[in-house]
Design a protein around this motif. Structure first.
Motif, mmCIF file in Angstrom:
data_model
loop_
_atom_site.group_PDB
_atom_site.id
_atom_site.type_symbol
_atom_site.label_atom_id
_atom_site.label_comp_id
_atom_site.label_asym_id
_atom_site.label_seq_id
_atom_site.Cartn_x
_atom_site.Cartn_y
_atom_site.Cartn_z
ATOM 1 N N UNK A 30 0.841 -1.212 0.000
ATOM 2 C CA UNK A 30 0.000 0.000 0.000
ATOM 3 C C UNK A 30 0.871 1.255 0.000
ATOM 4 N N UNK A 31 1.957 1.215 0.763
ATOM 5 C CA UNK A 31 2.848 2.384 0.815
ATOM 6 C C UNK A 31 3.504 2.636 -0.542
ATOM 7 N N UNK A 32 3.827 1.564 -1.242
ATOM 8 C CA UNK A 32 4.415 1.730 -2.587
ATOM 9 C C UNK A 32 3.357 2.293 -3.533
ATOM 10 N N UNK A 33 2.146 1.760 -3.465
ATOM 11 C CA UNK A 33 1.056 2.250 -4.324
ATOM 12 C C UNK A 33 0.805 3.733 -4.066
ATOM 13 N N UNK A 34 0.926 4.151 -2.788
ATOM 14 C CA UNK A 34 0.694 5.550 -2.392
ATOM 15 C C UNK A 34 1.904 6.440 -2.691
ATOM 16 N N UNK A 35 2.945 5.877 -3.300
ATOM 17 C CA UNK A 35 4.185 6.579 -3.671
ATOM 18 C C UNK A 35 4.986 7.049 -2.450
ATOM 19 N N UNK A 36 4.744 6.471 -1.293
ATOM 20 C CA UNK A 36 5.548 6.810 -0.116
ATOM 21 C C UNK A 36 6.871 6.068 -0.158
ATOM 22 N N UNK A 37 6.911 4.973 -0.901
ATOM 23 C CA UNK A 37 8.155 4.210 -1.072
ATOM 24 C C UNK A 37 8.337 3.906 -2.543
ATOM 25 N N UNK A 38 9.594 3.708 -2.950
ATOM 26 C CA UNK A 38 9.863 3.338 -4.338
ATOM 27 C C UNK A 38 9.423 1.892 -4.596
ATOM 28 N N UNK A 39 8.975 1.643 -5.804
ATOM 29 C CA UNK A 39 8.605 0.273 -6.181
ATOM 30 C C UNK A 39 9.873 -0.514 -6.533
ATOM 31 N N UNK A 40 9.815 -1.813 -6.377
ATOM 32 C CA UNK A 40 10.974 -2.647 -6.730
ATOM 33 C C UNK A 40 11.277 -2.511 -8.223
ATOM 34 N N UNK A 78 -8.633 0.942 -24.275
ATOM 35 C CA UNK A 78 -7.824 1.991 -24.895
ATOM 36 C C UNK A 78 -6.382 1.862 -24.401
ATOM 37 N N UNK A 79 -5.502 2.591 -25.086
ATOM 38 C CA UNK A 79 -4.082 2.544 -24.708
ATOM 39 C C UNK A 79 -3.762 3.722 -23.794
ATOM 40 N N UNK A 80 -2.950 3.468 -22.774
ATOM 41 C CA UNK A 80 -2.546 4.519 -21.849
ATOM 42 C C UNK A 80 -1.046 4.751 -21.973
ATOM 43 N N UNK A 81 -0.629 6.021 -21.838
ATOM 44 C CA UNK A 81 0.799 6.326 -21.697
ATOM 45 C C UNK A 81 1.054 6.436 -20.209
ATOM 46 N N UNK A 82 1.641 5.415 -19.622
ATOM 47 C CA UNK A 82 1.807 5.421 -18.158
ATOM 48 C C UNK A 82 2.950 4.506 -17.748
ATOM 49 N N UNK A 83 3.434 4.753 -16.507
ATOM 50 C CA UNK A 83 4.391 3.815 -15.910
ATOM 51 C C UNK A 83 3.594 2.726 -15.202
ATOM 52 N N UNK A 84 4.208 1.561 -15.092
ATOM 53 C CA UNK A 84 3.576 0.482 -14.327
ATOM 54 C C UNK A 84 4.528 0.088 -13.195
ATOM 55 N N UNK A 85 4.039 0.217 -11.953
ATOM 56 C CA UNK A 85 4.871 -0.109 -10.786
ATOM 57 C C UNK A 85 4.573 -1.523 -10.308
ATOM 58 N N UNK A 86 5.657 -2.276 -10.062
ATOM 59 C CA UNK A 86 5.505 -3.675 -9.629
ATOM 60 C C UNK A 86 6.226 -3.855 -8.301
ATOM 61 N N UNK A 87 5.547 -4.458 -7.358
ATOM 62 C CA UNK A 87 6.146 -4.736 -6.049
ATOM 63 C C UNK A 87 5.804 -6.161 -5.657
ATOM 64 N N UNK A 91 6.016 -8.882 -7.168
ATOM 65 C CA UNK A 91 5.321 -9.633 -8.209
ATOM 66 C C UNK A 91 3.906 -9.169 -8.510
ATOM 67 N N UNK A 92 3.500 -8.055 -7.912
ATOM 68 C CA UNK A 92 2.123 -7.576 -8.121
ATOM 69 C C UNK A 92 2.142 -6.150 -8.660
#
Ligand SMILES: [Zn+2]
Length: 294
Positions: A10-20, A35-44, A46-47
């Motif tokens: 949850x802290x990674x999702x909330x951007x309080x910590x960096x994602x792996x 539709x297509x999105x221009x976005x980053x995808x954060x993984x922590x 394996x999720x």
């Protein structure tokens, strides 16, 4: 999941910590709005924990490549490929199939619970998400002498395995229609465990489709025509478009699929031999085929 790990996600999702790991500059497929999105995808751990702007311990530049979810094979007997789950995964993962729902019916027919437990153990070694539906009809017909007989009481303990999603291809329509004791118990056990129930309703009449729906059967992968598919969707079932080594139904069922009901359909191979998987592919080939048909 461990509570601390849950908090961390949850802290990674909330951007309080960096994602792996953060995959940057990808075209991300939004399958819900299509539709297509221009976005980053954060993984922590394996999720996927975030889509948007993220920073990662490790950052991977996708350089505008498309990032899409893996394909799912909705119903497959891995044994029909004649190899173990780990070897099977080597054939399908490079094709983009990342998850399969398997029914170890073939091995259970001869080896019973020992065979199912073997498949569960082997599946855990595979580089593929493998979920299970429990074989509902072993033996397939009462006069078959293949070696094993599985009753409701034999299957019940297996619902405790986390990979088990439900009861597979209920093909004994006489048993369902006549509410035979053990078939009734198998259906009730699946319901009481909040599990899914797959059907196997080749050629059944509307009356029997109603019987199956009343028995909480949700899917059918034996549909061979668009008309049969619509009869099932009308009653709230999901229909699998099957394309295996022998049974090839996708082309004939596809005309039933339209914008309104598309979410009631999904793909499966059911039985596909290893050489066909290597030469043609798996769900990836079915997607290509559907695309060609518009
Ligand atoms: Zn099957």
């Amino acid at each position: 999941m461990d509570k601390e790990l849950f908090r961390h996600q949850i802290e990674v999702a909330a951007k309080e910590k960096k994602a792996a790991l953060v995959i940057k500059h990808a075209k991300v497929m939004d399958v819900f709005n299509q539709e297509w999105l221009d976005a980053d995808v954060a993984v922590e751990n394996g999720q996927i924990v975030g889509i948007g702007e993220y920073e990662g311990e490790q950052e991977l530049d996708a350089a505008g490549q498309m990032l899409v979810p893996g394909f799912i094979d909705g119903h497959v007997h891995i044994e029909s490929s004649m190899v173990t789950p780990a070897e099977f995964s080597k054939a399908v993962v490079p094709r983009g199939v990342t998850t399969v729902v398997t029914d170890p019916h073939e091995i259970a027919n001869v080896s019973g619970i020992t065979g199912i437990r073997f498949m569960l153990e082997e599946a855990r070694k595979a580089a593929l998400n493998i979920y299970f539906m429990l074989p509902s009809c072993v033996p397939a017909v009462s006069f078959e002498r293949s070696g094993a007989v599985l009753k409701a009481k034999d299957l019940r303990p297996l619902y405790q395995e986390k990979e088990v999603l439900g009861l597979a291809e209920v093909m004994d329509y006489v048993g369902v229609e006549q509410a035979e004791e053990d078939m009734l118990q198998k259906l009730l056990d699946a319901q009481n465990e909040n599990k899914l129930i797959d059907g196997h309703l080749a050629g059944l009449t509307d009356r029997l489709i109603n019987v199956y729906r009343t028995a909480s059967v949700q899917t059918d992968h034996e549909v061979t025509t668009a008309g049969e598919a619509l009869e099932r969707v009308k009653r709230g079932m999901y229909v699998m478009l099957r394309e295996g080594s022998v049974a090839k139904n996708e082309k004939n069922v596809l005309p039933a699929v339209n914008e309104k009901n598309a979410r009631r359909f999904f793909f499966c191979t059911d039985d596909k031999h290893l050489d066909d998987l290597m030469a043609e592919g798996s769900i990836d080939e079915q997607v290509r085929m559907s695309k060609k048909k518009g």
